[in-house]
Design an enzyme around this catalytic site. Structure first.
Site, PDB file in Angstrom:
ATOM      1  N   HIS A 142      10.778  95.991  53.041  1.00 28.12           N
ATOM      2  CA  HIS A 142       9.997  96.387  54.220  1.00 28.12           C
ATOM      3  C   HIS A 142      10.854  96.274  55.486  1.00 28.12           C
ATOM      4  O   HIS A 142      10.786  97.123  56.377  1.00 28.12           O
ATOM      5  CB  HIS A 142       8.766  95.490  54.381  1.00 28.12           C
ATOM      6  N   GLY A 156       9.751 103.813  51.337  1.00 26.78           N
ATOM      7  CA  GLY A 156      10.850 103.444  50.450  1.00 26.78           C
ATOM      8  C   GLY A 156      10.885 104.303  49.199  1.00 26.78           C
ATOM      9  O   GLY A 156       9.845 104.656  48.645  1.00 26.78           O
ATOM     10  N   TYR A 204       2.839  91.034  52.657  1.00 26.77           N
ATOM     11  CA  TYR A 204       3.664  90.139  51.853  1.00 26.77           C
ATOM     12  C   TYR A 204       5.099  90.664  51.903  1.00 26.77           C
ATOM     13  O   TYR A 204       5.740  90.958  50.901  1.00 26.77           O
ATOM     14  CB  TYR A 204       3.148  90.006  50.409  1.00 26.77           C
ATOM     15  N   SER A 240       9.980  93.570  45.413  1.00 29.45           N
ATOM     16  CA  SER A 240       8.585  93.989  45.358  1.00 29.45           C
ATOM     17  C   SER A 240       7.718  92.785  45.679  1.00 29.45           C
ATOM     18  O   SER A 240       8.037  91.657  45.265  1.00 29.45           O
ATOM     19  CB  SER A 240       8.242  94.488  43.947  1.00 29.45           C
ATOM     20  N   SER A 241       6.623  93.015  46.386  1.00 32.32           N
ATOM     21  CA  SER A 241       5.691  91.913  46.664  1.00 32.32           C
ATOM     22  C   SER A 241       5.163  91.339  45.353  1.00 32.32           C
ATOM     23  O   SER A 241       4.802  90.167  45.277  1.00 32.32           O
ATOM     24  CB  SER A 241       4.518  92.413  47.507  1.00 32.32           C
TER      25      SER A 241
HETATM   26  P1  AMP Z   1       4.104  98.156  49.806  1.00 28.29           P
HETATM   27  O1  AMP Z   1       3.845  97.079  50.811  1.00 28.29           O
HETATM   28  O2  AMP Z   1       4.579  97.637  48.478  1.00 28.29           O
HETATM   29  O3  AMP Z   1       2.983  99.161  49.701  1.00 28.29           O
HETATM   30  O4  AMP Z   1       5.344  98.966  50.351  1.00 28.29           O
HETATM   31  C1  AMP Z   1       5.358  99.470  51.657  1.00 28.29           C
HETATM   32  C2  AMP Z   1       6.575 100.344  51.816  1.00 28.29           C
HETATM   33  O5  AMP Z   1       7.751  99.598  51.559  1.00 28.29           O
HETATM   34  C3  AMP Z   1       6.586 101.535  50.841  1.00 28.29           C
HETATM   35  O6  AMP Z   1       7.075 102.680  51.513  1.00 28.29           O
HETATM   36  C4  AMP Z   1       7.532 101.064  49.780  1.00 28.29           C
HETATM   37  O7  AMP Z   1       8.182 102.120  49.101  1.00 28.29           O
HETATM   38  C5  AMP Z   1       8.528 100.262  50.588  1.00 28.29           C
HETATM   39  N1  AMP Z   1       9.239  99.332  49.720  1.00 28.29           N
HETATM   40  C6  AMP Z   1       8.695  98.385  48.897  1.00 28.29           C
HETATM   41  N2  AMP Z   1       9.660  97.762  48.212  1.00 28.29           N
HETATM   42  C7  AMP Z   1      10.839  98.324  48.606  1.00 28.29           C
HETATM   43  C8  AMP Z   1      12.215  98.113  48.247  1.00 28.29           C
HETATM   44  N3  AMP Z   1      12.569  97.205  47.348  1.00 28.29           N
HETATM   45  N4  AMP Z   1      13.139  98.874  48.856  1.00 28.29           N
HETATM   46  C9  AMP Z   1      12.793  99.818  49.770  1.00 28.29           C
HETATM   47  N5  AMP Z   1      11.532 100.056  50.146  1.00 28.29           N
HETATM   48  C10 AMP Z   1      10.565  99.319  49.569  1.00 28.29           C
END
Ligand code: AMP
Length: 296
Positions: free
Chosen positions: A38, A148, A33, A186-187
């Site tokens: 990302h 992130g 998502y 955020s997703s």
């Molecule tokens: P997730 O899909 O939410 O598990 O996130 C995957 C990666 O993307 C993780 O390393 C998160 O920290 C990073 N990430 C998610 N949201 C953000 C954001 N707003 N800024 C930077 N990195 C992000």
């Protein structure tokens, strides 16, 4: 861009890239998502690596029994378009059966760093994260892996895991990407109603105000900063605070309540988790109060 769905295809695709001199290999693990947060990781990986591997996997073992595993948003087609546009070379999309063909009996636990913040609110969460990331590291054997700072505790925990276990990969932390009004991408933001979305701005706003108060000397101690954070957040009636903490970073050690922040050695993190209805949002800011204070 190649889409691979099995362990064999993934190993074959990454070893082909390495054999043909298209390294170093960078890994960007995600739960899909995808949004511009990302995308920023993919772009950073593209700058440093000859081959960028992105994984998209909603990892069941990092969700608690009453969390949003089933409801977690998914859109494979849209994700693949974004991944291609942002320069991914290989996208790994396994099913749960591919990642966990039988009940897993080996897990990685990082102690101490996982006892506070999200580790306290989400028991077992970080064991799920470190275990799946270790599996991905073994499969892809990347030189670099990109995460992130939105999930700053995750970065600290993964760095500890890599150091403790001599994993041959460098963790590259990347800055938080925000909407123009300050909300961290955020997703899970899609869960928010219009009113919740409006009130959710209180996370980034309270962090900015707290940082400014430290910089300008209006809040000197951790107790004062915590009070400021909670009073700003409580101004939003829909906000339900899970935690608002000030810790050292990356050790995640508490500072005494009356400890003057400008005397902290190195960086500190102000970290928040706040619920709006059933949606739990996190945000944080990391900075060195000493340096900031020296500037004013
Ligand atoms: P997730 O899909 O939410 O598990 O996130 C995957 C990666 O993307 C993780 O390393 C998160 O920290 C990073 N990430 C998610 N949201 C953000 C954001 N707003 N800024 C930077 N990195 C992000």
């Amino acid at each position: 861009m190649r889409v691979v769905r099995t362990i064999e295809q993934l190993r074959e695709a990454t070893s082909f890239m390495r054999r043909t001199g298209q390294g170093p290999v960078g890994l960007v693990p995600t739960m899909g998502y995808l949004h511009d947060g990302h995308a920023s990781l993919l772009r950073r990986a593209g700058e440093m690596c000859g081959t960028v591997v992105m994984s998209i996997f909603v990892n069941p073992i990092q969700f608690g029994p009453n969390e949003d595993y089933e409801a977690y948003p998914r859109d494979e087609q849209r994700d693949l378009e974004l991944a291609e546009r942002e320069g991914a070379d290989i996208v790994f999309i396994p099913t749960v059966e591919v990642m966990y063909p039988r009940p897993i009996r080996s897990k990685i636990t990082v102690s101490s760093l996982t006892t506070r913040l999200c580790g306290a609110s989400r028991p077992g969460h970080f064991d799920g994260v470190t275990t799946v990331v270790a599996k991905l590291f073994n499969l892809v054997q990347p030189e670099y892996a990109f995460f992130g700072l939105k999930d700053a505790q995750q970065v600290a925990v993964l760095r500890q895991m890599v150091d403790d276990l001599n994993m041959n990969v460098e963790i590259i932390p990347c800055p938080i990407v925000r909407e123009s009004d300050g909300l961290a991408l955020s997703s899970r933001n899609v869960y928010l109603s219009a009113e919740e979305r409006r009130q959710a701005l209180v996370l980034s706003r309270s962090l900015q105000e707290a940082r400014k108060a430290v910089e300008e000397g209006q809040a000197a101690t951790t107790d004062e900063v915590r009070e400021l954070l909670t009073s700003v957040i409580s101004g939003s009636p829909l906000a339900d605070i899970d935690y608002a903490e000030i810790l050292t970073f990356p050790e995640l050690e508490p500072l005494e309540g009356n400890f003057p922040l400008t005397r902290a050695e190195g960086e500190i993190i102000m970290a928040l988790a706040v619920r709006f209805g059933r949606t739990r949002l996190i945000d944080n800011i990391i900075f060195t109060p000493k340096e900031v204070a020296a500037l004013v």
